[in-house]
Design an enzyme around this catalytic site. Structure first.
Site, PDB file in Angstrom:
ATOM      1  N   CYS A  21      35.371  32.931  45.169  1.00 53.07           N
ATOM      2  CA  CYS A  21      35.931  33.741  44.084  1.00 53.07           C
ATOM      3  C   CYS A  21      35.283  33.499  42.722  1.00 53.07           C
ATOM      4  O   CYS A  21      35.678  34.126  41.738  1.00 53.07           O
ATOM      5  CB  CYS A  21      37.439  33.533  44.022  1.00 53.07           C
ATOM      6  SG  CYS A  21      38.241  34.160  45.505  1.00 53.07           S
ATOM      7  N   HIS A  67      40.975  33.253  34.753  1.00 55.73           N
ATOM      8  CA  HIS A  67      40.909  33.521  36.199  1.00 55.73           C
ATOM      9  C   HIS A  67      42.245  34.154  36.626  1.00 55.73           C
ATOM     10  O   HIS A  67      42.250  35.117  37.372  1.00 55.73           O
ATOM     11  CB  HIS A  67      40.635  32.208  36.943  1.00 55.73           C
ATOM     12  CG  HIS A  67      40.346  32.382  38.396  1.00 55.73           C
ATOM     13  ND1 HIS A  67      39.402  33.274  38.869  1.00 55.73           N
ATOM     14  CD2 HIS A  67      40.860  31.771  39.496  1.00 55.73           C
ATOM     15  CE1 HIS A  67      39.356  33.208  40.193  1.00 55.73           C
ATOM     16  NE2 HIS A  67      40.235  32.300  40.597  1.00 55.73           N
ATOM     17  N   GLU A 120      45.753  26.440  35.197  1.00 55.60           N
ATOM     18  CA  GLU A 120      44.826  27.054  34.231  1.00 55.60           C
ATOM     19  C   GLU A 120      45.468  27.147  32.846  1.00 55.60           C
ATOM     20  O   GLU A 120      44.817  26.877  31.828  1.00 55.60           O
ATOM     21  CB  GLU A 120      44.409  28.441  34.730  1.00 55.60           C
ATOM     22  CG  GLU A 120      43.279  29.047  33.910  1.00 55.60           C
ATOM     23  CD  GLU A 120      42.811  30.398  34.444  1.00 55.60           C
ATOM     24  OE1 GLU A 120      43.539  31.016  35.256  1.00 55.60           O
ATOM     25  OE2 GLU A 120      41.727  30.842  34.026  1.00 55.60           O
ATOM     26  N   LYS A 126      43.504  40.744  36.058  1.00 54.62           N
ATOM     27  CA  LYS A 126      43.901  40.931  37.462  1.00 54.62           C
ATOM     28  C   LYS A 126      45.291  41.577  37.590  1.00 54.62           C
ATOM     29  O   LYS A 126      45.646  42.055  38.666  1.00 54.62           O
ATOM     30  CB  LYS A 126      43.876  39.593  38.210  1.00 54.62           C
ATOM     31  CG  LYS A 126      42.456  39.050  38.425  1.00 54.62           C
ATOM     32  CD  LYS A 126      42.461  37.784  39.251  1.00 54.62           C
ATOM     33  CE  LYS A 126      41.060  37.249  39.525  1.00 54.62           C
ATOM     34  NZ  LYS A 126      40.434  36.588  38.356  1.00 54.62           N
ATOM     35  N   HIS A 174      42.891  41.004  42.619  1.00 53.79           N
ATOM     36  CA  HIS A 174      41.872  39.964  42.671  1.00 53.79           C
ATOM     37  C   HIS A 174      40.695  40.447  43.523  1.00 53.79           C
ATOM     38  O   HIS A 174      40.814  40.559  44.745  1.00 53.79           O
ATOM     39  CB  HIS A 174      42.494  38.695  43.260  1.00 53.79           C
ATOM     40  CG  HIS A 174      41.616  37.486  43.197  1.00 53.79           C
ATOM     41  ND1 HIS A 174      40.327  37.512  42.707  1.00 53.79           N
ATOM     42  CD2 HIS A 174      41.854  36.186  43.556  1.00 53.79           C
ATOM     43  CE1 HIS A 174      39.814  36.299  42.783  1.00 53.79           C
ATOM     44  NE2 HIS A 174      40.717  35.473  43.287  1.00 53.79           N
ATOM     45  N   PHE A 200      37.890  28.882  46.155  1.00 53.85           N
ATOM     46  CA  PHE A 200      38.011  28.037  47.340  1.00 53.85           C
ATOM     47  C   PHE A 200      36.676  27.295  47.478  1.00 53.85           C
ATOM     48  O   PHE A 200      35.614  27.874  47.262  1.00 53.85           O
ATOM     49  CB  PHE A 200      38.241  28.881  48.587  1.00 53.85           C
ATOM     50  CG  PHE A 200      39.640  29.434  48.729  1.00 53.85           C
ATOM     51  CD1 PHE A 200      40.636  29.122  47.825  1.00 53.85           C
ATOM     52  CD2 PHE A 200      39.952  30.263  49.799  1.00 53.85           C
ATOM     53  CE1 PHE A 200      41.928  29.625  47.978  1.00 53.85           C
ATOM     54  CE2 PHE A 200      41.240  30.772  49.970  1.00 53.85           C
ATOM     55  CZ  PHE A 200      42.222  30.458  49.047  1.00 53.85           C
TER      56      PHE A 200
END
Lengths: 83, 406
Positions: free
Chosen positions: B163, B303, B314, B332, B337, B394
């Site tokens: 991502c 993010h 975050e 997002k 996403h 990830f």
């Protein structure tokens, strides 16, 4: 047979109809080595005509018309052996 | 002055927020709607939502032969790249192709093709597997097809950091431009992973929102009621050039990539490091690269995935790093996403925000969990010169871009 082949080339493989003429080389019509393998499967699934891999490779240099004639001959042969 | 600035001279976007940069940006900037919907193609998975590119049909945008010989992830990138090149005022017929390259991000290639062909293998047998399986699914094929379409014969590659792929790709592209490997580089990312097996995999990880009773409210970054992300698809492509080259062509860049920082958590396959040390290192590196200090940051495109864990960590990290309180938003909430493509479209949104001096809002944010962050919920006029775009992944691969107005 030409009409049936043309349908597969134009509708299934999305080739430009204007390029699919009897005198066009298969390659010029858009049949590269990948498309030839796809065409082999389409012919089997839609027309019941099966080629071995070796036979298929040998058709690469044919024109659309010659390939159509080959299909017609194969179909004729099939009909002779399958009463 | 940063050691190696890259001018963003072209932007192409194909996102759930719209086809084309104008449509995508206006939807995101205005924050008027969210794009999530129940996805009938994912019928095997309970509560499966997605954000699709609205009304996209590859054959309507590309040569029909090219469309049928490319997976959806490649189609997205080709369409977005064409727009980006036109936006930059470039004509591939005129450029020196050997000095033009492609650096795109992507997560897993053409999984729609893979899943379709796996089904054929199982039901019909190996003989019926398409010869186009590999040409369609290989992740690097998008760079190959794009180089062919546009005659870009310089180095081409696809980088995969899940991502954060889009952010990493833009950073790598900037570095290679600075190293004089290219004069023009087409960079960004593409993703088309809204497929049953992939969505089932995310569902089994507990990563997805279950709000199928309220699709429009399902992607809600930083909101206390968030329960996971909504998987989206699309592509974002940027044209990067040296500033002097852009000026010589009479082109005014949208903005500039001035810093890139990346790091690895070295912690866990899916969970971010609990103290945020990896993202911290990436932020520090991006700021150093941009010759900037935290107080220079006027906006952060976070993010902000809408997962409970990511947004909490975050938010804490941003509050610690940016005590001067610049506005922060996760786009997002509108787009969902886009996985590997998220960083690319978000870098584009950040550049457009700088150009227009407006901060896009957080949508669906009715009960902010982090009390100490400035999280606008309406588009906000704002005077700022430097912004960060953050991505995490990830695998623990974090990436941050610093993007400047001038």
């Amino acid at each position: 047979m030409f009409a049936e082949l043309k349908t597969l080339l134009v509708q299934n493989l999305k080739l430009d109809e204007r390029m699919v003429m009897p005198e066009s080389l298969l390659e010029d019509a858009g049949i590269d080595s990948l498309a030839l393998v796809e065409l082999g499967l389409l012919v089997e699934q839609h027309l019941g005509i099966t080629f071995t891999e070796e036979e298929l490779v040998r058709t690469a240099s044919l024109t659309v018309g010659q390939f159509s004639d080959l299909l017609a001959a194969r179909r004729q042969k099939l009909q002779e052996v399958t009463p | 002055m940063s050691r190696s600035r890259a001018a963003i001279t072209g932007v192409g976007l194909l996102t759930p927020a719209g086809i084309g940069t104008k449509a995508s940006w206006e939807t995101v900037r205005n924050g008027t709607k969210t794009m999530a919907a129940v996805d009938p193609s994912l019928w095997q998975i309970p509560a499966a939502l997605s954000c699709r590119v609205p009304g996209f049909d590859g054959e309507a945008f590309l040569d029909p032969v090219l469309a049928r010989r490319t997976d959806r992830f490649t189609q997205f990138a080709l369409v977005a790249a064409r727009e980006a090149v036109a936006d930059a005022g470039l004509d591939p017929a005129d450029w020196d192709g050997a000095r033009v390259g492609v650096v795109l991000g992507n997560t897993a290639g053409g999984m729609e093709t893979v899943e379709e062909q796996c089904s054929i293998l199982e039901k019909e047998g190996a003989r019926y597997v398409s010869p186009l399986l590999l040409p369609k699914m290989l992740p690097n094929m998008v760079a190959g097809q794009l180089s062919t379409l546009l005659g870009a014969t310089g180095p081409g590659m696809v980088v995969a950091t899940a991502c954060s792929s889009g952010t990493t790709a833009i950073g790598v592209a900037r570095d290679l431009l600075a190293a004089d490997r290219y004069d023009i580089v087409l960079t960004g990312a593409t993703e088309a992973l809204v497929t049953p097996a992939i969505i089932a995999g995310f569902a089994r990880l507990g990563a997805l929102s279950h709000r199928d009773h309220d699709p429009a409210g399902s992607s809600r970054p930083f909101d206390r009621g968030r329960d996971g992300f909504v998987c989206a698809e699309g592509a974002g492509v940027l044209v990067l050039e040296r500033e002097a080259d852009a000026r010589a062509r009479g082109v005014t860049p949208h903005a500039f990539v001035t810093g890139f920082g990346a790091s690895s958590d070295a912690h866990h396959v899916t969970r971010p490091h609990p103290d945020g040390q990896g993202t911290q290192a990436a932020i520090n590196a991006a700021l150093r690269d941009a010759d900037a200090i935290p107080e220079d940051i006027g906006y952060v495109n976070a993010h902000g995935t809408s997962t409970p864990v990511n947004d909490r960590l975050e938010a804490a990290l941003l509050a610690k790093n940016l005590p001067h309180g610049p506005p922060i938003s996760s786009t997002k909430g509108v787009t969902g996403h886009l996985l590997g493509a998220a960083g690319a479209i978000e870098a584009a949104f950040t550049a457009l925000a700088l150009r227009e001096q407006v901060v896009p809002p957080n949508v669906n944010l009715t009960d902010p969990e982090p009390a100490d962050l400035k999280l606008p919920t309406f588009p906000e006029r704002h005077s700022f010169d430097l912004a960060l775009s953050l991505s995490a992944a990830f695998g623990g691969q974090n990436a941050v871009l610093a993007i400047a107005r001038h």
